[in-house]
Write a protein that holds these residues in place. Structure first.
Motif, PDB file in Angstrom:
ATOM      1  N   ALA A 112       0.569  -1.319  -0.345  1.00 13.85           N
ATOM      2  CA  ALA A 112      -0.231   0.197   0.288  1.00 13.85           C
ATOM      3  C   ALA A 112       1.639   1.367  -0.114  1.00 13.85           C
ATOM      4  CB  ALA A 112      -0.438   0.166   1.039  1.00 13.85           C
ATOM      5  N   ARG A 113       1.798   1.493   0.908  1.00 11.53           N
ATOM      6  CA  ARG A 113       2.226   2.203   1.177  1.00 11.53           C
ATOM      7  C   ARG A 113       3.210   2.427  -0.125  1.00 11.53           C
ATOM      8  NH1 ARG A 113       5.000   3.267   5.766  1.00 11.53           N
ATOM      9  NH2 ARG A 113       7.001   2.343   5.021  1.00 11.53           N
ATOM     10  N   MET A 114       3.704   1.395  -0.812  1.00 12.80           N
ATOM     11  CA  MET A 114       4.969   1.429  -2.381  1.00 12.80           C
ATOM     12  C   MET A 114       4.650   2.053  -3.100  1.00 12.80           C
ATOM     13  SD  MET A 114       7.766  -0.188  -2.068  1.00 12.80           S
ATOM     14  CE  MET A 114       7.790  -0.033  -3.960  1.00 12.80           C
ATOM     15  N   GLU A 115       2.423   2.783  -3.224  1.00 12.36           N
ATOM     16  CA  GLU A 115       1.895   3.539  -3.900  1.00 12.36           C
ATOM     17  C   GLU A 115       2.003   4.958  -4.113  1.00 12.36           C
ATOM     18  OE1 GLU A 115       0.274   1.451  -7.241  1.00 12.36           O
ATOM     19  OE2 GLU A 115       1.399   0.177  -6.477  1.00 12.36           O
ATOM     20  N   TYR A 116       2.876   5.185  -3.199  1.00 12.12           N
ATOM     21  CA  TYR A 116       2.658   6.433  -3.303  1.00 12.12           C
ATOM     22  C   TYR A 116       4.105   7.139  -4.374  1.00 12.12           C
ATOM     23  CZ  TYR A 116       0.094   7.393   0.814  1.00 12.12           C
ATOM     24  OH  TYR A 116      -1.019   7.164   1.832  1.00 12.12           O
ATOM     25  N   THR A 117       4.734   5.774  -4.632  1.00  7.05           N
ATOM     26  CA  THR A 117       5.761   5.636  -5.244  1.00  7.05           C
ATOM     27  C   THR A 117       5.735   4.967  -6.572  1.00  7.05           C
ATOM     28  OG1 THR A 117       7.447   4.636  -3.801  1.00  7.05           O
ATOM     29  CG2 THR A 117       7.425   6.966  -3.954  1.00  7.05           C
ATOM     30  N   PRO A 118       4.949   4.779  -7.017  1.00 11.41           N
ATOM     31  CA  PRO A 118       3.880   4.481  -7.973  1.00 11.41           C
ATOM     32  C   PRO A 118       5.551   3.428  -9.202  1.00 11.41           C
ATOM     33  CG  PRO A 118       2.942   6.510  -8.074  1.00 11.41           C
ATOM     34  CD  PRO A 118       4.161   6.288  -7.491  1.00 11.41           C
ATOM     35  N   GLY A 119       5.242   2.283  -9.537  1.00 15.22           N
ATOM     36  CA  GLY A 119       5.970   2.066 -10.420  1.00 15.22           C
ATOM     37  C   GLY A 119       7.421   1.185  -9.747  1.00 15.22           C
ATOM     38  N   ASN A 120       7.640   0.768  -9.012  1.00 12.18           N
ATOM     39  CA  ASN A 120       8.949   0.574  -9.059  1.00 12.18           C
ATOM     40  C   ASN A 120       9.082  -0.901  -8.221  1.00 12.18           C
ATOM     41  OD1 ASN A 120      10.366   2.774  -9.213  1.00 12.18           O
ATOM     42  ND2 ASN A 120       9.421   3.675  -7.373  1.00 12.18           N
ATOM     43  N   TYR A 121       9.957  -1.115  -7.835  1.00 13.12           N
ATOM     44  CA  TYR A 121      10.383  -3.250  -7.382  1.00 13.12           C
ATOM     45  C   TYR A 121       9.622  -2.944  -5.734  1.00 13.12           C
ATOM     46  CZ  TYR A 121      11.194  -3.413 -11.912  1.00 13.12           C
ATOM     47  OH  TYR A 121      11.771  -3.777 -13.821  1.00 13.12           O
ATOM     48  N   TYR A 122       9.486  -3.458  -5.563  1.00 16.47           N
ATOM     49  CA  TYR A 122       9.173  -4.555  -3.798  1.00 16.47           C
ATOM     50  C   TYR A 122      10.027  -6.223  -3.492  1.00 16.47           C
ATOM     51  CZ  TYR A 122       7.079  -5.887   0.912  1.00 16.47           C
ATOM     52  OH  TYR A 122       7.592  -5.744   1.836  1.00 16.47           O
ATOM     53  N   ASN A 123      11.052  -5.638  -3.276  1.00 20.89           N
ATOM     54  CA  ASN A 123      12.215  -7.494  -3.116  1.00 20.89           C
ATOM     55  C   ASN A 123      11.256  -7.926  -2.057  1.00 20.89           C
ATOM     56  OD1 ASN A 123      14.436  -9.083  -4.259  1.00 20.89           O
ATOM     57  ND2 ASN A 123      14.818  -8.284  -2.158  1.00 20.89           N
ATOM     58  N   PHE A 124      11.261  -9.484  -1.998  1.00 16.85           N
ATOM     59  CA  PHE A 124      10.876  -9.510  -0.766  1.00 16.85           C
ATOM     60  C   PHE A 124      11.922 -11.746  -0.679  1.00 16.85           C
ATOM     61  CE2 PHE A 124       8.036 -13.439   0.085  1.00 16.85           C
ATOM     62  CZ  PHE A 124       7.327 -12.856  -1.917  1.00 16.85           C
ATOM     63  N   HIS A 125      12.416 -11.256   0.629  1.00 18.13           N
ATOM     64  CA  HIS A 125      13.232 -13.020   0.859  1.00 18.13           C
ATOM     65  C   HIS A 125      12.350 -14.034   0.682  1.00 18.13           C
ATOM     66  CE1 HIS A 125      17.502 -11.436   2.260  1.00 18.13           C
ATOM     67  NE2 HIS A 125      16.960 -10.579   1.397  1.00 18.13           N
ATOM     68  N   PRO A 126      11.864 -15.387  -0.102  1.00 23.31           N
ATOM     69  CA  PRO A 126      10.803 -16.313   0.254  1.00 23.31           C
ATOM     70  C   PRO A 126      10.218 -16.291   1.281  1.00 23.31           C
ATOM     71  CG  PRO A 126      12.105 -16.595  -1.663  1.00 23.31           C
ATOM     72  CD  PRO A 126      12.780 -15.769  -1.521  1.00 23.31           C
ATOM     73  N   GLY A 127      11.521 -17.193   2.464  1.00 20.86           N
ATOM     74  CA  GLY A 127      10.899 -17.658   3.720  1.00 20.86           C
ATOM     75  C   GLY A 127      12.014 -18.450   3.997  1.00 20.86           C
ATOM     76  N   SER A 128      11.970 -18.847   5.408  1.00 17.75           N
ATOM     77  CA  SER A 128      13.066 -20.298   5.566  1.00 17.75           C
ATOM     78  C   SER A 128      11.450 -21.387   6.365  1.00 17.75           C
ATOM     79  CB  SER A 128      13.647 -19.871   6.626  1.00 17.75           C
ATOM     80  OG  SER A 128      14.230 -18.745   6.157  1.00 17.75           O
ATOM     81  N   HIS A 129      11.266 -22.041   6.147  1.00 19.71           N
ATOM     82  CA  HIS A 129      10.134 -23.140   6.096  1.00 19.71           C
ATOM     83  C   HIS A 129      10.313 -23.286   7.675  1.00 19.71           C
ATOM     84  CE1 HIS A 129      12.501 -26.925   5.786  1.00 19.71           C
ATOM     85  NE2 HIS A 129      12.840 -26.231   4.304  1.00 19.71           N
ATOM     86  N   VAL A 130      11.448 -23.730   8.121  1.00 18.76           N
ATOM     87  CA  VAL A 130      11.402 -23.856   9.502  1.00 18.76           C
ATOM     88  C   VAL A 130      11.303 -25.071   9.672  1.00 18.76           C
ATOM     89  CG1 VAL A 130      12.123 -21.810  10.560  1.00 18.76           C
ATOM     90  CG2 VAL A 130       9.900 -22.635  10.150  1.00 18.76           C
ATOM     91  N   GLY A 131      11.467 -26.863   8.620  1.00 19.52           N
ATOM     92  CA  GLY A 131      11.443 -27.919   8.828  1.00 19.52           C
ATOM     93  C   GLY A 131      10.330 -28.137   8.516  1.00 19.52           C
ATOM     94  N   GLN A 132       9.374 -27.688   8.341  1.00 22.79           N
ATOM     95  CA  GLN A 132       8.195 -27.944   7.633  1.00 22.79           C
ATOM     96  C   GLN A 132       7.976 -28.659   6.090  1.00 22.79           C
ATOM     97  OE1 GLN A 132       4.797 -25.087   8.485  1.00 22.79           O
ATOM     98  NE2 GLN A 132       6.280 -23.955   7.696  1.00 22.79           N
ATOM     99  N   GLY A 133       9.279 -27.891   4.919  1.00 26.33           N
ATOM    100  CA  GLY A 133       9.250 -28.707   4.112  1.00 26.33           C
ATOM    101  C   GLY A 133       8.938 -27.817   2.944  1.00 26.33           C
ATOM    102  N   VAL A 134       9.970 -28.496   1.861  1.00 23.02           N
ATOM    103  CA  VAL A 134       9.838 -26.901   0.799  1.00 23.02           C
ATOM    104  C   VAL A 134       8.724 -27.354   0.553  1.00 23.02           C
ATOM    105  CG1 VAL A 134      10.488 -26.911  -1.306  1.00 23.02           C
ATOM    106  CG2 VAL A 134      12.184 -27.692   0.213  1.00 23.02           C
ATOM    107  N   GLU A 135       7.581 -27.737   0.364  1.00 17.38           N
ATOM    108  CA  GLU A 135       6.187 -28.427  -0.300  1.00 17.38           C
ATOM    109  C   GLU A 135       5.267 -27.432   0.484  1.00 17.38           C
ATOM    110  OE1 GLU A 135       3.761 -27.991  -3.070  1.00 17.38           O
ATOM    111  OE2 GLU A 135       6.172 -28.985  -3.413  1.00 17.38           O
TER     112      GLU A 135
END
Ligand code: FE
Ligand code: FE
Ligand code: ZN
Length: 278
Positions: free
Chosen positions: A94-117
């Protein structure tokens, strides 16, 4: 021409980042949307955004790249951690829309033992809940080193997430050179092979940005410790090939190297010089 910048502190706002970027000789930059380890986000100052846009547009510069906090883990095994991820992610978009048309990068995350799936399913759930057809921001999944139970250590895992996200036209990939190297992709001896593999598995049209970092560790170490350009195991000749590679030509390059302003200024001018044809 090479588009390059570094990761800047957002504590003084957009205008300050724009001015700092110009000082460094950068024409793009990255920043955390909120405290990288905590959760709080400052309110957007519309005047500050306006002043930034004026500076940036006067230069004719393009997209900037926001980075989600490290603590954002959509595939945690803890409900409160996943809830924070959803809330921060939605709020950031929502905040990114104040500077429209850019990129928002994130780390997918860690499954901490639950498995990739299971991990992938949690991530996809967040994306399908939070992405909006009207948003102008493109969300980038970052390639990861595979430290611990990180998801995104292979191109195949990232492709799965893209495939299962309904609004996949709002998504792309950010390739981190330190991370893919630590994950085991040989960008030193076989850059063309890695690029071909990315194209085969994900498709080069989905590659939107590059994090340009050397690595303190050998290939396949799954460590994720960034080194200054030319001071790690990837080395300068490989970076020369990377910034000149046609697959990366028009992408923004972001330095996440351990540096101060003088160090980034030097890295940016060194890489600009390297990019020029001999
Ligand atoms: Fe990152
Ligand atoms: Fe990165
Ligand atoms: Zn990293």
């Amino acid at each position: 021409m090479l588009r390059i910048g570094s990761h800047l502190s957002s504590s003084k706002g957009y205008e300050a980042m724009g001015r700092q970027a110009l000082k460094l000789g950068a024409d793009t930059f990255a920043f955390f949307t909120r405290n990288p380890r905590g959760g709080s986000a400052k309110a957007i100052d519309l005047k500050d955004v306006e002043r930034f846009q004026l500076i940036w547009k006067a230069q004719g510069y393009g997209k900037i790249t926001a980075h989600a906090p490290y603590t954002l883990n959509a595939c945690s095994d803890k409900e409160e951690v996943r809830r924070f991820a959803w809330e921060a992610f939605a709020d950031d978009l929502a905040r990114m829309e104040y500077t429209p048309g850019n990129y928002y990068n994130f780390h997918p995350g860690s499954h901490v033992g639950q498995g990739v799936e299971t991990g992938i399913q949690w991530i996809v759930k967040m994306l399908n809940a939070c992405l909006k057809p009207e948003q102008t921001t493109i969300v980038l999944l970052e390639t990861m080193a595979g430290k611990g139970s990180e998801i995104g250590r292979t191109f195949e895992e990232l492709k799965r997430i893209l495939d299962e996200t309904a609004l996949s036209d709002k998504m792309g990939i950010c390739l981190d050179t330190c991370h893919v190297w630590d994950a085991g992709y040989d960008i030193v001896e076989d850059l063309d092979g890695v690029v071909a593999e990315f194209d085969r598995v994900i498709g080069l049209q989905h590659l939107k940005a590059v994090h340009i970092n050397d690595s303190m560790n050998p290939k396949g170490s799954h460590k994720d410790r960034h080194a200054r350009i030319g001071e790690g195991f990837i080395g300068l000749p490989a970076f020369e090939r990377i910034i000149r590679h046609p697959a990366f030509r028009d992408l923004p390059f972001i330095l996440e190297t351990p540096n101060d302003d003088a160090g980034w200024t030097a890295e940016i001018s060194m890489l600009r010089a390297l990019e020029k044809p001999l």
